[in-house]
Design a protein around this motif. Structure first.
Motif, PDB file in Angstrom:
ATOM      1  N   SER A 104      25.950   4.131 -15.004  1.00  0.00           N
ATOM      2  CA  SER A 104      26.410   3.517 -16.250  1.00  0.00           C
ATOM      3  C   SER A 104      25.201   3.206 -17.124  1.00  0.00           C
ATOM      4  CB  SER A 104      27.141   2.210 -15.941  1.00  0.00           C
ATOM      5  OG  SER A 104      27.326   1.460 -17.131  1.00  0.00           O
ATOM      6  N   PHE A 154      25.782   1.141 -19.739  1.00  0.00           N
ATOM      7  CA  PHE A 154      26.210  -0.104 -20.394  1.00  0.00           C
ATOM      8  C   PHE A 154      24.953  -0.936 -20.671  1.00  0.00           C
ATOM      9  CE2 PHE A 154      27.899  -4.471 -20.261  1.00  0.00           C
ATOM     10  CZ  PHE A 154      28.975  -4.360 -21.116  1.00  0.00           C
ATOM     11  N   ASP A 169      28.489   4.896  -6.260  1.00  0.00           N
ATOM     12  CA  ASP A 169      28.583   4.119  -7.501  1.00  0.00           C
ATOM     13  C   ASP A 169      27.223   3.468  -7.724  1.00  0.00           C
ATOM     14  OD1 ASP A 169      28.930   2.273  -9.524  1.00  0.00           O
ATOM     15  OD2 ASP A 169      30.943   1.671  -8.896  1.00  0.00           O
ATOM     16  N   VAL A 217      28.895   1.305  -3.114  1.00  0.00           N
ATOM     17  CA  VAL A 217      28.410   0.717  -4.371  1.00  0.00           C
ATOM     18  C   VAL A 217      27.069   0.059  -4.082  1.00  0.00           C
ATOM     19  CG1 VAL A 217      28.889  -0.962  -6.206  1.00  0.00           C
ATOM     20  CG2 VAL A 217      30.792   0.233  -5.075  1.00  0.00           C
ATOM     21  N   TYR A 246      31.298 -11.656  -7.708  1.00  0.00           N
ATOM     22  CA  TYR A 246      32.473 -11.678  -8.527  1.00  0.00           C
ATOM     23  C   TYR A 246      33.351 -12.807  -8.044  1.00  0.00           C
ATOM     24  CZ  TYR A 246      30.731  -7.212 -10.048  1.00  0.00           C
ATOM     25  OH  TYR A 246      29.915  -6.248 -10.573  1.00  0.00           O
ATOM     26  N   GLY A 304      27.909   4.439 -22.153  1.00  0.00           N
ATOM     27  CA  GLY A 304      27.394   5.740 -21.740  1.00  0.00           C
ATOM     28  C   GLY A 304      27.409   5.825 -20.227  1.00  0.00           C
ATOM     29  N   LEU A 355      32.722   7.963 -12.712  1.00  0.00           N
ATOM     30  CA  LEU A 355      33.457   7.837 -11.447  1.00  0.00           C
ATOM     31  C   LEU A 355      34.754   8.634 -11.494  1.00  0.00           C
ATOM     32  CD1 LEU A 355      32.980   3.972 -10.926  1.00  0.00           C
ATOM     33  CD2 LEU A 355      32.012   5.761  -9.464  1.00  0.00           C
ATOM     34  N   ALA A 391      26.095   2.383 -10.677  1.00  0.00           N
ATOM     35  CA  ALA A 391      26.120   1.760 -12.017  1.00  0.00           C
ATOM     36  C   ALA A 391      25.096   0.634 -12.146  1.00  0.00           C
ATOM     37  CB  ALA A 391      27.519   1.248 -12.324  1.00  0.00           C
ATOM     38  N   GLN A 392      24.862  -0.099 -11.053  1.00  0.00           N
ATOM     39  CA  GLN A 392      23.936  -1.238 -11.118  1.00  0.00           C
ATOM     40  C   GLN A 392      22.570  -0.900 -10.523  1.00  0.00           C
ATOM     41  OE1 GLN A 392      25.832  -4.680  -9.333  1.00  0.00           O
ATOM     42  NE2 GLN A 392      27.661  -4.503 -10.621  1.00  0.00           N
ATOM     43  N   THR A 424      32.975  -5.758  -5.927  1.00  0.00           N
ATOM     44  CA  THR A 424      32.396  -4.888  -6.942  1.00  0.00           C
ATOM     45  C   THR A 424      33.164  -5.089  -8.229  1.00  0.00           C
ATOM     46  OG1 THR A 424      31.949  -2.556  -7.547  1.00  0.00           O
ATOM     47  CG2 THR A 424      33.890  -2.969  -6.198  1.00  0.00           C
ATOM     48  N   PHE A 425      32.682  -4.446  -9.279  1.00  0.00           N
ATOM     49  CA  PHE A 425      33.389  -4.454 -10.556  1.00  0.00           C
ATOM     50  C   PHE A 425      34.654  -3.593 -10.423  1.00  0.00           C
ATOM     51  CE2 PHE A 425      33.663  -2.676 -15.006  1.00  0.00           C
ATOM     52  CZ  PHE A 425      34.153  -3.834 -15.567  1.00  0.00           C
ATOM     53  N   ALA A 450      35.957  -1.274 -11.997  1.00  0.00           N
ATOM     54  CA  ALA A 450      35.905   0.166 -12.291  1.00  0.00           C
ATOM     55  C   ALA A 450      35.851   1.016 -11.019  1.00  0.00           C
ATOM     56  CB  ALA A 450      34.701   0.481 -13.181  1.00  0.00           C
ATOM     57  N   THR A 451      35.193   0.502  -9.983  1.00  0.00           N
ATOM     58  CA  THR A 451      35.066   1.265  -8.740  1.00  0.00           C
ATOM     59  C   THR A 451      36.439   1.647  -8.199  1.00  0.00           C
ATOM     60  OG1 THR A 451      33.113  -0.100  -8.267  1.00  0.00           O
ATOM     61  CG2 THR A 451      33.949   1.261  -6.464  1.00  0.00           C
ATOM     62  N   SER A 476      30.927   6.729 -20.184  1.00  0.00           N
ATOM     63  CA  SER A 476      30.742   5.439 -19.501  1.00  0.00           C
ATOM     64  C   SER A 476      30.549   5.668 -18.001  1.00  0.00           C
ATOM     65  CB  SER A 476      31.959   4.522 -19.714  1.00  0.00           C
ATOM     66  OG  SER A 476      33.096   5.043 -19.052  1.00  0.00           O
ATOM     67  N   GLY A 477      30.141   4.629 -17.314  1.00  0.00           N
ATOM     68  CA  GLY A 477      30.061   4.688 -15.860  1.00  0.00           C
ATOM     69  C   GLY A 477      31.446   4.849 -15.249  1.00  0.00           C
ATOM     70  N   THR A 478      32.411   4.194 -15.858  1.00  0.00           N
ATOM     71  CA  THR A 478      33.798   4.322 -15.393  1.00  0.00           C
ATOM     72  C   THR A 478      34.239   5.779 -15.459  1.00  0.00           C
ATOM     73  OG1 THR A 478      34.223   2.107 -16.280  1.00  0.00           O
ATOM     74  CG2 THR A 478      36.152   3.455 -15.761  1.00  0.00           C
TER      75      THR A 478
HETATM   76  C1  LIG Z   1      29.250  -1.424 -14.844  1.00  0.00           C
HETATM   77  C2  LIG Z   1      29.877  -0.873 -13.630  1.00  0.00           C
HETATM   78  C3  LIG Z   1      30.747   0.234 -13.657  1.00  0.00           C
HETATM   79  C4  LIG Z   1      31.294   0.807 -14.919  1.00  0.00           C
HETATM   80  O1  LIG Z   1      30.387   1.192 -15.864  1.00  0.00           O
HETATM   81  P1  LIG Z   1      30.809   1.206 -17.418  1.00  0.00           P
HETATM   82  O2  LIG Z   1      29.723   1.993 -18.050  1.00  0.00           O
HETATM   83  O3  LIG Z   1      30.863  -0.215 -17.880  1.00  0.00           O
HETATM   84  O4  LIG Z   1      32.122   1.889 -17.529  1.00  0.00           O
HETATM   85  C5  LIG Z   1      31.184   0.750 -12.454  1.00  0.00           C
HETATM   86  N1  LIG Z   1      30.822   0.214 -11.284  1.00  0.00           N
HETATM   87  C6  LIG Z   1      30.014  -0.854 -11.208  1.00  0.00           C
HETATM   88  C7  LIG Z   1      29.631  -1.383  -9.865  1.00  0.00           C
HETATM   89  C8  LIG Z   1      29.529  -1.450 -12.373  1.00  0.00           C
HETATM   90  O5  LIG Z   1      28.739  -2.530 -12.297  1.00  0.00           O
END
Ligand SMILES: *Cc1c(COP(=O)(O)O)cnc(C)c1O
Length: 385
Positions: free
Chosen positions: A182, A184, A158, A132, A324, A195, A65, A160-161, A86-87, A89-90, A60-62
């Motif tokens: 990520s 996702f 980060d 991010v 958010y 993933g 990180l 992910a997006q 941010t989400f 996970a960061t 995963s993206g998480t």
């Molecule tokens: C989606 C996301 C993540 C985490 O990714 P996952 O694959 O869902 O674990 C981390 N940081 C940001 C900014 C995200 O949008």
């Protein structure tokens, strides 16, 4: 009345259905479900796409990180500077390795962390900066990379997006010391499940991340560190391999959608459109506006202007999202960090004003017109626009 969802993954699937099902069935017949040549091949292709020498794929993206922070040996007693907009996970992964997230405020026009606030947040415990690239819009990486030199800091992006976004012609994830992606399903390059990937030019960091990903082992059943189980499934690698060659085209479609929104929204009152980021190429995982209408309800318990506009649009068949609603420094889980109300004013203001409009590559001009019409109507009813 037709309903417009915030995103629709089924349309994209239809265009590559045949390729995807063949690839998945091949994996099923191969008997190689975890690791193996196909997963390695995809990791190489993704690393080449981003422009780094190394790419470690994971679950995963998480996890990407987390693995990056662990590989750089960031842990208890260390601080990592990042954004609260941010989400989770960061910051969650920073806390997860035992380090402390330090939040700086955002720029209101990009929603990205304010690069001119980084220097003041550095202390002798600071080990890393985690920018991010929010909504697929790149952080000014020249400004970020100018900071660590004097302070010997690590930059973990980060991304992910922001798969495919660029800063000064270079893909994000190839500019800092490491990039974390990520896959996702809703991200720009999304699988059909979880993933992620870590990109870097540092072969030692990649080897450490790979070791940590495999239960801390380089040789099976011999363990050098406490690791995790975080591999990318072969089925996901096969799907992502089919989708990667289409990514640039899908990102171009997102750019066209963003341009159309910006033109359609220009005449509307009380709307702050996302700014151009000079030097950057955005890939628009979201298209986020701010509703800046006077907001007398903001101080009370009743829904604020943005929430009422969102509700009105929903009733007219247009779904939007709020990324958010509660910034990380105000989350219950981070109450102990002691950020008071007003400590990150731009972040807190954005959380009450942002609205992300429907955004996906296949969104049509007609649908966008309907989105903007419903927004205009809501503004007239609610904000007197
Ligand atoms: C989606 C996301 C993540 C985490 O990714 P996952 O694959 O869902 O674990 C981390 N940081 C940001 C900014 C995200 O949008």
């Amino acid at each position: 009345m037709t309903t417009i969802p915030p995103l629709d993954l089924t349309q994209q699937y239809k265009t590559i259905e045949q390729e995807v099902s063949t690839a998945v069935l091949d994996v099923l017949a191969s008997g190689r479900y975890i690791n193996g040549p196909l997963v390695d091949e995809f990791a190489d292709q993704f690393g080449r796409y981003i422009g780094t020498e190394q790419c470690v794929v994971c679950n995963s993206g998480t996890d990407a990180l987390y693995l990056a922070l662990r590989a750089y040996d960031i842990g208890p007693g260390d601080e990592v500077i990042t954004t609260a907009f941010t989400f989770i996970a960061t910051a969650e992964t920073i806390s997860g390795v035992g380090a402390k997230p330090v939040f700086v405020d955002i720029e209101l026009d990009s929603y990205n962390l304010a690069v001119d606030k980084l220097e003041a947040a550095i202390c002798d415990r600071t080990r890393a900066i985690m920018p991010v690239h929010l909504s697929g819009r790149p952080v000014n990486m020249d400004a970020v990379m100018a900071v660590p030199k004097a302070h010997n800091l690590t930059v973990i992006e980060d991304c992910a997006q922001a798969t495919g976004a660029e800063w000064n012609g270079q893909k994000v994830g190839s500019i800092g010391h490491a990039g974390c992606f990520s896959f996702f399903p809703s991200k720009n390059l999304g699988g059909c499940g979880d993933g992620g990937a870590l990109t870097t030019n540092d072969a030692d960091i990649a080897a450490t991340a790979k070791m940590l990903r495999e239960h801390g082992s380089k040789v099976r059943y011999y363990h050098d560190a406490i690791g995790v189980n975080s591999r990318l499934d072969a089925v996901q690698a096969a799907i992502l391999q089919v989708k990667l060659p289409h990514l640039d085209q899908w990102n171009r479609q997102r750019q066209a959608v963003a341009e159309r929104y910006s033109a359609l929204l220009a005449p509307l009152p009380h709307i702050a459109r996302p700014s151009e980021i000079e030097g950057g190429t955005s890939v628009w995982n979201q298209y986020t506006i701010r509703i800046t209408a006077p907001n007398p309800a903001a101080e009370s318990d009743s829904p604020n202007c943005r929430d009422r506009i969102r509700e009105h649009m929903q009733q007219h068949g247009v779904s939007s999202m709020i990324y958010y609603p509660l910034p990380l420094h105000q989350q219950p889980v981070y109450a102990d960090l002691g950020y008071g109300l007003g400590s990150l004013p731009n972040t807190e203001l954005a959380a009450t004003q942002v609205l992300s409009l429907p955004m996906f590559p296949e969104l049509t001009a007609e649908q966008q017109t309907q989105v903007v019409y419903s927004l205009k109507d809501a503004l007239a009813q609610i904000a007197g626009g």
